[in-house]
Design a protein around this motif. Sequence first.
Motif, mmCIF file in Angstrom:
data_model
loop_
_atom_site.group_PDB
_atom_site.id
_atom_site.type_symbol
_atom_site.label_atom_id
_atom_site.label_comp_id
_atom_site.label_asym_id
_atom_site.label_seq_id
_atom_site.Cartn_x
_atom_site.Cartn_y
_atom_site.Cartn_z
ATOM 1 N N SER A 217 35.118 -92.121 -47.976
ATOM 2 C CA SER A 217 34.567 -90.761 -47.962
ATOM 3 C C SER A 217 35.402 -89.893 -47.030
ATOM 4 O O SER A 217 36.081 -90.391 -46.123
ATOM 5 C CB SER A 217 33.110 -90.772 -47.491
ATOM 6 O OG SER A 217 33.057 -90.996 -46.097
ATOM 7 N N ARG A 218 35.324 -88.584 -47.266
ATOM 8 C CA ARG A 218 36.068 -87.687 -46.384
ATOM 9 C C ARG A 218 35.543 -87.829 -44.957
ATOM 10 O O ARG A 218 36.282 -87.729 -43.992
ATOM 11 C CB ARG A 218 35.960 -86.242 -46.878
ATOM 12 C CG ARG A 218 36.905 -85.976 -48.052
ATOM 13 C CD ARG A 218 36.763 -84.578 -48.552
ATOM 14 N NE ARG A 218 35.334 -84.287 -48.721
ATOM 15 C CZ ARG A 218 34.752 -83.187 -48.289
ATOM 16 N NH1 ARG A 218 35.444 -82.267 -47.669
ATOM 17 N NH2 ARG A 218 33.472 -82.992 -48.491
ATOM 18 N N THR A 219 34.246 -88.067 -44.834
ATOM 19 C CA THR A 219 33.673 -88.247 -43.490
ATOM 20 C C THR A 219 34.367 -89.407 -42.764
ATOM 21 O O THR A 219 34.834 -89.247 -41.627
ATOM 22 C CB THR A 219 32.160 -88.532 -43.604
ATOM 23 O OG1 THR A 219 31.564 -87.457 -44.311
ATOM 24 C CG2 THR A 219 31.520 -88.685 -42.252
ATOM 25 N N GLU B 134 26.906 -88.282 -42.828
ATOM 26 C CA GLU B 134 27.251 -86.857 -42.749
ATOM 27 C C GLU B 134 28.172 -86.440 -43.877
ATOM 28 O O GLU B 134 28.891 -87.264 -44.456
ATOM 29 C CB GLU B 134 27.934 -86.602 -41.396
ATOM 30 C CG GLU B 134 28.264 -85.180 -41.095
ATOM 31 C CD GLU B 134 27.047 -84.285 -41.154
ATOM 32 O OE1 GLU B 134 26.971 -83.457 -42.078
ATOM 33 O OE2 GLU B 134 26.164 -84.421 -40.280
ATOM 34 N N ASP B 135 28.147 -85.170 -44.152
ATOM 35 C CA ASP B 135 29.030 -84.566 -45.136
ATOM 36 C C ASP B 135 30.438 -84.398 -44.547
ATOM 37 O O ASP B 135 30.585 -84.113 -43.354
ATOM 38 C CB ASP B 135 28.411 -83.210 -45.492
ATOM 39 C CG ASP B 135 29.349 -82.387 -46.310
ATOM 40 O OD1 ASP B 135 29.656 -82.803 -47.430
ATOM 41 O OD2 ASP B 135 29.794 -81.345 -45.808
ATOM 42 N N GLY B 136 31.442 -84.581 -45.391
ATOM 43 C CA GLY B 136 32.831 -84.543 -44.933
ATOM 44 C C GLY B 136 33.243 -83.216 -44.300
ATOM 45 O O GLY B 136 33.964 -83.194 -43.302
ATOM 46 N N ASP B 137 32.751 -82.120 -44.888
ATOM 47 C CA ASP B 137 33.092 -80.784 -44.388
ATOM 48 C C ASP B 137 32.656 -80.566 -42.948
ATOM 49 O O ASP B 137 33.385 -80.022 -42.129
ATOM 50 C CB ASP B 137 32.293 -79.747 -45.200
ATOM 51 C CG ASP B 137 33.143 -79.123 -46.253
ATOM 52 O OD1 ASP B 137 34.221 -79.682 -46.523
ATOM 53 O OD2 ASP B 137 32.709 -78.094 -46.807
HETATM 54 MG MG MG Z 1 29.652 -84.692 -49.356
#
Ligand code: MG
Length: 260
Positions: free
Chosen positions: A185-187, A161-164
């Motif tokens: 990762s931000r995720t 998944e994307d972090g946002d």
């Molecule tokens: Mg991303």
Amino acid sequence: MTDIPKSHPRYASLMARERIADGVRNGITSAQGMIAQGRGETFDYILGERTMRSADRATLAAAAALLLAERPALSVNGNVAALVPAEMVELASLLNAPLEVNLFHRSEDRVRKIADLLRSHGARMVLGESPDCRVPGLEHSRALATRGGIYDADVVLIPLEDGDRCEALVRMGKTVIAIDLNPLSRTSMKASISIVDNIMRAVPNLIGKIRSLSGSPREDLQAILRDYSNRNTLSDALLEMQEYITARMRELDTAGRSAG
Ligand code: MG
Ligand code: ATP
């Protein structure tokens, strides 16, 4: 699909590539999905292409959280659908949870193809084709959600998944379980439980743990969650990667010495 001999030392990784390439050809995976797979492979290489102890602990915590959930939901994107469609359907059926198609690069055609693929593997509850609400704080189509699915879920599994979006789901108060090979990762940093493992190993492992924990008293599952720290797990993952790299460096040293 290219014929890859089983004896090839990189068989599993090459098969995964073939699945992603097929996914792109069949309109299931986006072109960007190939780049995401490449980023994942890099991390898999430097963690030794095996399930680390820390990832196994995170998977156990994820199994406990999903079994304790009142309304679990599982998110599926184009890479997940290309790599582990049957396993995601099995997981959903074990948990009696909906699968919800959610795409970063959304097209109605791709959503339908992924939903059809999941149904062809026997999925009973597939959402995402008719979104009726939005995840607050996200722009564009990736905010689209469905009531009765991820929107109302208390525990959500978001592989690759994307972090946002991960952060937005955490802000909604959900327990968010990520599967992401990148511990930085931000995720991984934002999720409640981050499984730093290849999805092709992580989902079967999660299914196994859910099977062995099902029937356990709720207090035992709660104790697993109480003992779990995502910060510690991520720093252990980085340590295990460091140990793996150090061991490879020693091998090079030894080989250098014996070569004179
Ligand atoms: Mg991303
Ligand atoms: P973030 O927004 O969280 O910082 P990102 O932008 O680095 O993430 P994306 O390309 O948005 O990454 O998402 C792909 C993520 O999925 C990457 O972190 C990658 O390591 C991970 N990934 C890719 N393939 C796999 C796989 N087969 N198994 C597990 N993780 C994977």
